[in-house]
Design an enzyme around this catalytic site. Sequence first.
Site, PDB file in Angstrom:
ATOM      1  N   LEU A  77     -12.298  10.431   5.027  1.00 62.03           N
ATOM      2  CA  LEU A  77     -13.121  10.214   3.847  1.00 62.03           C
ATOM      3  C   LEU A  77     -12.830   8.897   3.126  1.00 62.03           C
ATOM      4  CD1 LEU A  77     -13.128  13.881   2.528  1.00 62.03           C
ATOM      5  CD2 LEU A  77     -14.809  12.745   3.993  1.00 62.03           C
ATOM      6  N   HIS A  79     -13.272   4.988   2.392  1.00 58.72           N
ATOM      7  CA  HIS A  79     -14.342   4.002   2.506  1.00 58.72           C
ATOM      8  C   HIS A  79     -13.841   2.769   3.259  1.00 58.72           C
ATOM      9  CE1 HIS A  79     -15.653   6.380  -0.958  1.00 58.72           C
ATOM     10  NE2 HIS A  79     -16.880   5.979  -0.653  1.00 58.72           N
ATOM     11  N   MET A 115      -4.594   3.863   0.000  1.00 55.52           N
ATOM     12  CA  MET A 115      -4.501   4.427   1.349  1.00 55.52           C
ATOM     13  C   MET A 115      -4.220   3.335   2.375  1.00 55.52           C
ATOM     14  SD  MET A 115      -4.664   7.539   0.688  1.00 55.52           S
ATOM     15  CE  MET A 115      -4.527   8.097   2.357  1.00 55.52           C
ATOM     16  N   GLU A 116      -4.822   2.182   2.191  1.00 55.53           N
ATOM     17  CA  GLU A 116      -4.593   1.067   3.104  1.00 55.53           C
ATOM     18  C   GLU A 116      -3.135   0.616   3.044  1.00 55.53           C
ATOM     19  OE1 GLU A 116      -8.864   1.516   2.645  1.00 55.53           O
ATOM     20  OE2 GLU A 116      -7.235   1.527   1.204  1.00 55.53           O
ATOM     21  N   ASP A 130       8.711   2.470  17.775  1.00 53.45           N
ATOM     22  CA  ASP A 130       8.239   2.344  19.153  1.00 53.45           C
ATOM     23  C   ASP A 130       9.001   1.262  19.909  1.00 53.45           C
ATOM     24  OD1 ASP A 130       6.420   2.908  21.360  1.00 53.45           O
ATOM     25  OD2 ASP A 130       5.537   0.950  20.904  1.00 53.45           O
TER      26      ASP A 130
END
Length: 163
Positions: A77, A79, A115-116, A130
């Site tokens: 959700l 954008h 969120m970014e 990793d």
Amino acid sequence: MTNQKLTHFDTDGDAHMVNVGEKDRTLRHAIAEGYIEMDAKTRNLVERGGHKKGDVLSIARLAGIMGAKQTSNLIPLCHPLSLTHIEVKFEIDAALNRVRCVVMIESVDRTGVEMEAMNAVQITLLTIYDMCKKVDRGMTIGPVRLIEKSGGSSGTWKRSYDK
């Protein structure tokens, strides 16, 4: 908490993407941080750039930048945003054998970039894991958290740390 309403649900309780079309474009800013703890031997490899796969922190920085730009593809959700600045920094803590990652993101848009910033931190730390897992599978990531955000109708928010 100023707003107790979850905005990603409509009046029927169904998930939906928040309509930001009527909001003004303003400068949005967010800073997030996270940590990865590792063995001293692994930290030395990362710090010296002596890993045979290359400069771990440079590669992780690029991964974080790429991760920030892909956030709306990963979180249903969110954008898609036009990010105007992404900065990924590292602090190596030799005493605790950990790397702190701090990501700052800016955008001039209709919704925030929290969120970014948090996604970029996660991707950065996962890239370190990793690249180093062959020598240290016991690395631990966390916590990842928002430090501050500004812009938009909710204004400025800064994390308060317990002393």
